[in-house]
Design an enzyme around this catalytic site. Sequence first.
Site, PDB file in Angstrom:
ATOM      1  N   GLU B  60       1.029  -1.659   0.171  1.00  0.00           N
ATOM      2  CA  GLU B  60      -0.215   0.169  -0.204  1.00  0.00           C
ATOM      3  C   GLU B  60       0.656   0.818   0.094  1.00  0.00           C
ATOM      4  O   GLU B  60       0.729   2.216  -0.440  1.00  0.00           O
ATOM      5  CB  GLU B  60      -0.782  -0.030   0.607  1.00  0.00           C
ATOM      6  CG  GLU B  60      -1.816  -0.627   1.564  1.00  0.00           C
ATOM      7  CD  GLU B  60      -1.505  -2.586   0.866  1.00  0.00           C
ATOM      8  OE1 GLU B  60      -0.079  -2.648   1.812  1.00  0.00           O
ATOM      9  OE2 GLU B  60      -2.600  -3.546   1.162  1.00  0.00           O
ATOM     10  N   HIS B 129     -11.029  -6.818   7.662  1.00  0.00           N
ATOM     11  CA  HIS B 129     -11.546  -6.012   6.075  1.00  0.00           C
ATOM     12  C   HIS B 129     -13.145  -5.706   6.992  1.00  0.00           C
ATOM     13  O   HIS B 129     -14.240  -6.001   6.232  1.00  0.00           O
ATOM     14  CB  HIS B 129     -12.611  -7.680   5.412  1.00  0.00           C
ATOM     15  CG  HIS B 129     -11.113  -8.408   4.979  1.00  0.00           C
ATOM     16  ND1 HIS B 129     -10.567  -9.293   5.871  1.00  0.00           N
ATOM     17  CD2 HIS B 129     -10.921  -8.206   3.583  1.00  0.00           C
ATOM     18  CE1 HIS B 129      -9.083 -10.669   5.076  1.00  0.00           C
ATOM     19  NE2 HIS B 129      -9.618  -9.594   4.045  1.00  0.00           N
TER      20      HIS B 129
END
Lengths: 445, 327
Positions: B60, B129
């Site tokens: 990321e 998540h």
Amino acid sequence: MAKPVTMPQLGESVTEGTITRWLKSEGDEVAIDEPLAEVDTDKVNAELPSPVAGTIEKFLVSEGSTVDVGTEIALVAVDGEADSPVTDAPPRENVAAEAPTEEFPASDTEAQPVAGEEKHTTETRASQSGGNGHGEIQDAETLRLTRSSPVVRRLAEEHGVEIAEIPGTGTGGRVTRKDIEGYIEERGTEREETTPPEPEATPEREPERVPLYEGDSVEDLTGIRRAIANRMSTSKREAPHAWTMVEVDVSGLVALRERERAAFEEREGVKLTYLPFIVKAVVAGLKEHPVLNSVWDGDRIILRKRINVGIAVDLEDALIVPVIPDADELNILGLARKIEDLVHRARARQLGTEDVSGGTFTVNNPGALGSVVSTPIINHPQAAILSAEAIVKRPVVVDDAIAIRSMMNLEVSFDHRVLDGGAALKFLNAVKRRLEAYGPESDTG
Amino acid sequence: MAAKNLLQAIHEGLAEEMRADESVMVLGEDVGRAGGVFRVTQGLQEEFGAARVIDTPLAESLIVGSAIGLSVNGMRPVAEIQFADFIPPAFDQIVNEAAKFYYRSNGAWPCPITIRAPYGAVPGGALYHSQSVEAWFCNTPGLKVVAPTYPADAKAMIKSAIRDPNPVLFFEHKRTYRLIKEEVPDDHEVPIGKARVHREGTDITVIAYGLMLYTALEVARKLSEEHGIETEVVEPRTLYPLDKETILDSAKETGKVLVISEANLTGSVSGEIAAVVAREAFEWLDGPVMRLGAPDVPAAAFARPMMDHFVPSEESIEEAMLELARY
């Protein structure tokens, strides 16, 4: 630290006062009860005693300004708070400071081994369970009933509503915004229905201005002028005035006074005028006809037991009515002394609130200024007022012959709601009878 | 016009911007050949080629760092963080670089990047998540943070985000991806920084976004029918900077405010909204400013009952709204 001095309430119906003169300057030392300023109110001119000792830090109001009762007018720097008798408000409870301080660890999550008992996570639930366990501390439930939300407080202030008067429908009876809005709306329509707008004509309403021409000067109303204007308007508007007059032959009284005046003044140190005789006769007349010593009270009449006679005193630019309390307990000498004292202090503008309060009947003495007939306005809400006119020598018919007598016109204006002409004349004749009974040999006691 | 869901609306917005401006490009994990794990970018690589729709390594920091470099060289990259939970490795790039690039270069280099990040608890999502991390960025001047809920708004706002000269974080609630369908007009425009009043009411104000907005609207309808309580529902749409005017207008109208989000309550955006209301609408308030959020636990659990407990439920929202209305 500086303590504010506020405009005091100098009489029960007084709502504002004018600082006519500061008696001290900024920076001056002032002791407790030392005169700080001259204050002109609706009722009296008074000296304002300083409520605190200290150094005058600042005048907040300039001379000539009229301010509401309670307005801060000066700041006085006080050395030590302890010796100051004013503004000692009871210590307020500092709820916030005393509130329980529940210790939360810096990072309080269940993942951390230090996590203690289960914590409620929504504020909703947390507020319901509350921080309890400290008996002396008000909890949210109690505060909710004794205080109100910001919007309710604001609306109450804007509309002049007492929150306690409103039935609450919120949690635990709390007054909600909708409650107060509904209450204000309801009150508004009620008012419109029951009381048509009052056709007030007091000078305080936005007046219609007269045209001004060259050379005219405009003078602002003094407090006392405004008060006179308001009270005269009120009386004429409220009380249906009726008026009647009798002629009194006071030749005997005149002779008595002429004979006694020098000795009386020498002996008593007080001038002998006609007024004490008139007041004494009035008091006796009031005892005989108590309805004249009464007050209109909306839907009833109050007959006053005490006889407190007000006497109108002309002050060139104003009129003031100091009161002789319990005038029925005084003889001619006592009345003369009291009247002289009141007139003297009225002219020196030294009357206190107590000197102008509590009158039950008023004696007007325009004769002293040469008037022979007048139609006085009642000192509302009293029931009547008496006018004693000038004593003049006139040709009158006595026993079918023309004689020269000292004559005086005596009049009453009365509130026709309270009494009728019959009672008024009975009273007038009672006064007349007493005044005519005096002769050169009468007693001046 | 066919009704579209949030995924389709965002896809459309991206595609239209790429067609209109060749400097617009997409990069992220599986956004190219796979079309994204939620299929938002499906078909984009076929249409615009691998140079404008780039599959990146699982890194990321690299995704955002590359986007920053591209942006200061004239591109308008849209970086996708596959799940908002994965954003921390890019945190330094976002907070210390992207947010401050324009300021640090004395206005020489604006940094027009968009970072898309799906957030919110979903069944089985668990630790990696599920998180709602928007508050981390709502304390960083130089960034803009948006979180639209409805498809038409989302399409309009992805376009606003791409065109904005500042770095914009674009949060998408995963459970609203397919939950809400509506017609998505082509000409709808939503500037960044404008809240939306979904429902007017006079009794209470609920301020919410994401799934909580959807639930709050359901409860508001129910309270109106069953209790006659009229709820004004405000969606900030942009979380940073907040549209204080719209929020305060509503707070002043009703005097009772409840702020709901799915984020952990402490330190959440709800806290900022509540503070603004408490300070600037104080004289209009007729009750405590209330908040509802997730408990301060690390994440929504894998076990369904625990996850359901984590997310403010319809029942708890109704309870809070009723309490406030009756306060």
